[in-house]
Design a protein around this motif. Structure first.
Motif, mmCIF file in Angstrom:
data_model
loop_
_atom_site.group_PDB
_atom_site.id
_atom_site.type_symbol
_atom_site.label_atom_id
_atom_site.label_comp_id
_atom_site.label_asym_id
_atom_site.label_seq_id
_atom_site.Cartn_x
_atom_site.Cartn_y
_atom_site.Cartn_z
ATOM 1 N N THR A 154 0.848 -1.207 0.000
ATOM 2 C CA THR A 154 0.000 0.000 0.000
ATOM 3 C C THR A 154 0.878 1.250 0.000
ATOM 4 O O THR A 154 2.110 1.184 0.119
ATOM 5 C CB THR A 154 -0.918 0.059 1.237
ATOM 6 N N TYR A 205 -4.107 3.318 0.413
ATOM 7 C CA TYR A 205 -4.466 2.844 -0.924
ATOM 8 C C TYR A 205 -3.663 1.595 -1.281
ATOM 9 O O TYR A 205 -2.513 1.442 -0.863
ATOM 10 C CB TYR A 205 -4.145 3.903 -1.988
ATOM 11 N N GLY A 209 -3.661 1.849 -6.695
ATOM 12 C CA GLY A 209 -4.640 2.926 -6.503
ATOM 13 C C GLY A 209 -6.064 2.534 -6.758
ATOM 14 O O GLY A 209 -6.950 3.397 -6.820
ATOM 15 N N GLU A 211 -8.162 0.841 -4.876
ATOM 16 C CA GLU A 211 -9.077 0.714 -3.760
ATOM 17 C C GLU A 211 -8.571 1.507 -2.562
ATOM 18 O O GLU A 211 -7.388 1.497 -2.237
ATOM 19 C CB GLU A 211 -9.222 -0.761 -3.371
ATOM 20 N N VAL A 212 -9.497 2.191 -1.906
ATOM 21 C CA VAL A 212 -9.165 2.866 -0.654
ATOM 22 C C VAL A 212 -9.423 1.881 0.479
ATOM 23 O O VAL A 212 -10.544 1.405 0.650
ATOM 24 C CB VAL A 212 -10.039 4.136 -0.462
#
Length: 218
Positions: A154, A205, A209, A211-212
């Motif tokens: 992430t 993230y 990028g 998915e949060v």
């Protein structure tokens, strides 16, 4: 006789032309003014508005491993105050030499967005049509550090935005020519903006990028 008359007329024409050139070459007297009075009045439509600064976003390094690592975002928080005076009525000579040397007191915007003082607010140069940065008793700055953990595969972002208020009022200013004592009555609009405490959002993230993973507010 005709020759003498022609000579006299020619001499007068040359003398008159020289006189006109001489008058044109005389520099105009500089204009300097002094401040007689400055008053601000809030009218019915002068309601404080909430405003926000542009959003600033920082990113941590990407974590391409299975091991989390710490990261710290360092940034400076500070208040911002600006003033804009726009002249709408009144006459002022273009060649005033010392206008920006004069200082006036602005209304004082408190942290709740209301004007708490019309007489003893911050000082600023008398400039029309140009936004100026000012300092008041509410001006402050501080250095901030926000620690986060970057999880495996992430990266983390920190988004910061300031919030504040915009206030307006009508001004009436009287200036006086220090040489001729002519007075200039000026009227216009004042806009004051105050941006204060920042609101921060921390987001995790996936590296691509897509998915949060989580959001945290500070």
């Amino acid at each position: 006789m005709k020759t003498k008359l022609f000579f006299l007329l020619s001499f007068l024409a040359v003398f008159t032309a020289c006189g006109e050139e001489s008058n044109d070459s005389i520099p105009s007297m500089p204009v300097k003014v002094e401040l007689i009075s400055c008053d601000f009045i809030q009218e019915e439509g002068d309601i404080p508005e909430k405003i926000e600064s542009p959003l600033i976003v920082w990113s941590s390094p990407e974590n391409h491993t299975v091991t989390p690592f710490p990261h710290t975002f360092y940034f400076e928080e500070k208040s911002e105050e600006t003033s804009l005076l726009t002249l709408t009525e009144g006459y002022l000579p273009e060649d005033v030499e010392n206008l920006e040397e004069l200082e006036i007191r602005l209304p004082l915007i408190d942290n709740s967005g209301t004007i708490s003082d019309f007489k003893y607010g911050p000082r600023t140069s008398l400039v029309f049509g140009k936004k100026q940065e000012i300092k008041s008793i509410h001006t402050w700055s501080t250095k901030t550090a926000i620690k986060v953990t970057v999880s495996p595969y992430t990266f983390v972002t920190l988004s910061v935005q300031k919030g504040g208020y915009k206030c307006s009022a009508t001004f009436n200013i009287v200036l006086r020519n220090i040489y001729t004592f002519e007075q200039y009555h000026l009227k216009g609009r004042w806009i004051g903006e105050q941006l204060g405490k920042s609101m921060g959002t921390v987001a995790d993230y996936k590296i691509d990028g897509s998915e949060v993973l989580s959001l945290h507010y500070s």
